[in-house]
Design a protein around this motif. Structure first.
Motif, PDB file in Angstrom:
ATOM      1  N   ILE A 194       1.101  -1.186  -0.140  1.00 59.61           N
ATOM      2  CA  ILE A 194      -0.068   0.170  -0.088  1.00 59.61           C
ATOM      3  C   ILE A 194       0.879   1.125  -0.076  1.00 59.61           C
ATOM      4  CG2 ILE A 194      -0.179   0.001   2.727  1.00 59.61           C
ATOM      5  CD1 ILE A 194      -3.016   1.445   2.531  1.00 59.61           C
ATOM      6  N   SER A 195       0.891   1.755  -0.803  1.00 57.61           N
ATOM      7  CA  SER A 195       1.077   3.244  -0.917  1.00 57.61           C
ATOM      8  C   SER A 195       0.477   4.666  -0.364  1.00 57.61           C
ATOM      9  CB  SER A 195       1.696   4.145  -2.771  1.00 57.61           C
ATOM     10  OG  SER A 195       0.428   4.391  -2.566  1.00 57.61           O
ATOM     11  N   ASN A 196       1.550   4.999   0.102  1.00 59.24           N
ATOM     12  CA  ASN A 196       1.691   6.748   1.273  1.00 59.24           C
ATOM     13  C   ASN A 196       0.093   7.195   0.924  1.00 59.24           C
ATOM     14  OD1 ASN A 196       2.041   8.497   3.555  1.00 59.24           O
ATOM     15  ND2 ASN A 196       2.633   9.482   2.136  1.00 59.24           N
ATOM     16  N   GLU A 197       0.507   7.195  -1.244  1.00 56.15           N
ATOM     17  CA  GLU A 197      -0.301   8.352  -1.452  1.00 56.15           C
ATOM     18  C   GLU A 197      -2.139   7.640  -1.300  1.00 56.15           C
ATOM     19  OE1 GLU A 197      -2.407   9.026  -6.250  1.00 56.15           O
ATOM     20  OE2 GLU A 197      -0.416   8.034  -5.763  1.00 56.15           O
ATOM     21  N   ILE A 198      -1.862   6.244  -1.484  1.00 53.38           N
ATOM     22  CA  ILE A 198      -3.611   5.257  -1.057  1.00 53.38           C
ATOM     23  C   ILE A 198      -4.067   5.770   0.314  1.00 53.38           C
ATOM     24  CG2 ILE A 198      -4.619   3.177  -0.658  1.00 53.38           C
ATOM     25  CD1 ILE A 198      -3.279   2.708  -3.412  1.00 53.38           C
ATOM     26  N   LEU A 199      -2.947   5.677   1.002  1.00 53.77           N
ATOM     27  CA  LEU A 199      -3.169   5.250   2.833  1.00 53.77           C
ATOM     28  C   LEU A 199      -3.789   6.570   3.609  1.00 53.77           C
ATOM     29  CD1 LEU A 199      -2.900   3.832   5.178  1.00 53.77           C
ATOM     30  CD2 LEU A 199      -0.637   4.418   6.067  1.00 53.77           C
ATOM     31  N   PRO A 219       5.740   0.630  -0.029  1.00 51.44           N
ATOM     32  CA  PRO A 219       6.812   0.933  -1.753  1.00 51.44           C
ATOM     33  C   PRO A 219       8.731   0.181  -1.133  1.00 51.44           C
ATOM     34  CG  PRO A 219       5.032   2.203  -1.318  1.00 51.44           C
ATOM     35  CD  PRO A 219       4.938   1.084   0.202  1.00 51.44           C
ATOM     36  N   GLN A 220       9.018  -0.298  -1.793  1.00 51.22           N
ATOM     37  CA  GLN A 220      10.940  -0.580  -1.801  1.00 51.22           C
ATOM     38  C   GLN A 220      11.572   0.843  -1.755  1.00 51.22           C
ATOM     39  OE1 GLN A 220      12.308  -3.004  -0.356  1.00 51.22           O
ATOM     40  NE2 GLN A 220       9.673  -3.757   0.323  1.00 51.22           N
ATOM     41  N   ALA A 221      10.663   1.707  -2.792  1.00 49.78           N
ATOM     42  CA  ALA A 221      11.719   3.035  -3.194  1.00 49.78           C
ATOM     43  C   ALA A 221      12.407   3.948  -1.544  1.00 49.78           C
ATOM     44  CB  ALA A 221      10.636   4.131  -3.646  1.00 49.78           C
ATOM     45  N   ARG A 222      13.048   4.060  -1.416  1.00 52.02           N
ATOM     46  CA  ARG A 222      13.654   5.245  -0.666  1.00 52.02           C
ATOM     47  C   ARG A 222      13.264   6.235  -0.361  1.00 52.02           C
ATOM     48  NH1 ARG A 222      18.454   2.210   0.819  1.00 52.02           N
ATOM     49  NH2 ARG A 222      19.575   4.011   1.562  1.00 52.02           N
ATOM     50  N   HIS A 223      12.492   6.790  -1.115  1.00 57.22           N
ATOM     51  CA  HIS A 223      12.272   7.969  -0.671  1.00 57.22           C
ATOM     52  C   HIS A 223      10.733   8.363  -0.645  1.00 57.22           C
ATOM     53  CE1 HIS A 223      10.369   6.864  -4.651  1.00 57.22           C
ATOM     54  NE2 HIS A 223       9.830   8.497  -4.299  1.00 57.22           N
ATOM     55  N   GLU A 224      10.318   6.735  -0.639  1.00 55.79           N
ATOM     56  CA  GLU A 224       8.808   6.880  -0.161  1.00 55.79           C
ATOM     57  C   GLU A 224       8.875   6.540   1.446  1.00 55.79           C
ATOM     58  OE1 GLU A 224       4.794   6.472  -0.663  1.00 55.79           O
ATOM     59  OE2 GLU A 224       6.020   6.324  -2.174  1.00 55.79           O
TER      60      GLU A 224
END
Length: 428
Positions: A194-199, A219-224
């Protein structure tokens, strides 16, 4: 003679019918603790019971019971009675509503307006249900209409949903969230991300949310970075914790965190926080510095991995604890440990150095994967390196350690730092 037999028969019937003589409201409440099909079966007991089940405010089905002919008779019999709670359990098998030839599924029906799950959700929503639980629920074949039905529910007070299998959470991007009266939200998304956007979109639709339990991958992206910002929130559970996390909840009182990896960033602003539960707390770095005002802490000192790890790692673990601040307000400490290494009980006394005003200590041993070796602790028993400030306020100690020798040695050592040990209530 006949009159005596009639009176005796009436007495027996009166005794047997005692439950039936209860008012409808009470019978309905009793049946609400049964699965719905069992509740329906009571209609054959007697004429008195024929329609009682139709007013039961709780609907409890397993997914495999949601056959079209069952649901059609159910809806026709219940009529307009209100519903307070819906509980669907078991493993939702969407294939049950497909076409199977030779053991292979050649066509599948999505959960749309004609599906029994959709019809049941639509029914309870139209009948003022405020509490919904969906256990082991598969969203793999969900339609947008089902998501809108479930998450556009302004009267809903609690939602407990456990997803299984692969779930296309991108559907949530197009979902209309309206949960203006939701107070309790428990989401278990399995291995779905679940992404920060959806949450953020979901949480912004819950303005009076008081309790949030979230089990998901991120998400595994380091900036997320995942942000939890809910002014009304009182209780928060995150399993696991995202590598980057920001919590800003001014009313938050209870926080439970379990980290599967070392955290890259953790920022918590929760001035009302009083109770914290930490799993694998060595992963939280300097987080302890931000929770000095808590009154209750529950931690897991170790896990199975620590039983075979090197002394270098154990030393780092111990260093984390020794770096804890003084918790002047802490009055209750709960610790779970594997009593299999010398360092385990050393850690306990290191923690007690941080709690000068402690009133209650609860120490529980995890069941070990192999028999305990008392000889591992012989050095600990003879060690004189443990120097603690007196615990002048300790009143209660609860200890559950399998080895009586280790248990008695621990209590003896603890008694040496408690001036009024004779007034401490100890339970084993």
């Amino acid at each position: 003679m006949d009159s005596r037999r009639r009176r005796r028969r009436q007495d027996v019937q009166s005794e047997d019918d005692y439950l039936s003589n209860l008012p409808d409201e009470l019978l309905s409440h009793i049946l609400s603790f049964l699965p719905t099909l069992d509740s329906i079966r009571t209609s054959v007991l007697a004429r008195r019971w024929r329609h009682v089940w139709t007013s039961v405010p709780v609907i409890d089905f397993s997914y495999l019971q949601l056959k079209p002919f069952v649901m059609n008779r159910f809806f026709a019999s219940r009529g307009g009675e209100s519903v307070s709670r819906l509980h669907l359990s078991g493993l939702s098998n969407i294939h049950d509503h497909g076409i199977i030839v030779g053991g292979r599924i050649i066509a599948e029906r999505r959960i749309n307006r004609g599906h029994p799950v959709y019809k049941l959700l639509e029914y309870v929503k139209s009948h003022d249900a405020r509490h919904v639980t969906l256990r082991k629920f598969s969203f793999e074949y969900c339609s947008n209409s089902l998501l809108d039905l479930l998450f556009d529910w302004p009267s809903l007070a609690s939602l407990n949903m456990q997803l299984v299998g692969f779930t296309n959470l991108t559907l949530f991007k197009f979902c209309k969230f309206r949960l203006s009266n939701l107070k309790t939200l428990s989401l278990s998304l399995g291995k779905n991300t679940i992404s920060n956007e959806i949450l953020a979109k979901l949480l912004s639709a819950c303005p009076i949310l008081q309790e949030l339990q979230l089990k998901a991958d991120y998400p595994q992206a380091r900036h997320e970075s995942i942000q939890i910002q809910i002014p009304s929130l009182l209780r928060l559970t995150l399993i696991p914790v995202p590598s980057k996390l920001q919590i800003n909840c001014e009313k938050l009182e209870y926080l439970r965190l379990k980290a599967d990896a070392n955290l890259m960033h953790l920022h918590v602003e929760a001035p009302s926080l009083t109770s914290v539960r930490l799993y694998r707390f060595w992963r939280f770095g300097t987080f302890a510095q931000t929770i000095c005002n808590v009154t209750t802490v529950a931690i897991r000192v170790s896990n199975k991995r620590l039983l075979g790890l090197t002394p270098i790692f154990l030393g780092k673990y111990k260093a984390v604890v020794q770096g804890f601040p003084i918790f002047h307000k802490l009055i209750e400490l709960k610790i779970k440990i594997y009593v299999a290494e010398q360092f385990s009980l050393d850690i306990v006394f290191d923690l007690l150095r941080c709690t000068p005003n402690l009133q209650s200590l609860i120490l529980t041993e995890y069941k070990k994967p192999s028999p305990s070796r008392d000889e591992d602790l012989s050095e600990w028993e003879n060690s004189s390196s443990r120097i603690n400030e007196p615990l002048e306020h300790l009143e209660r100690v609860s200890i559950n350690i399998n080895s009586e020798r280790i248990q008695s040695t621990f209590l003896k050592t603890l008694s040496e730092i408690v001036p009024a040990w004779d007034r401490v209530v100890v339970t084993c």
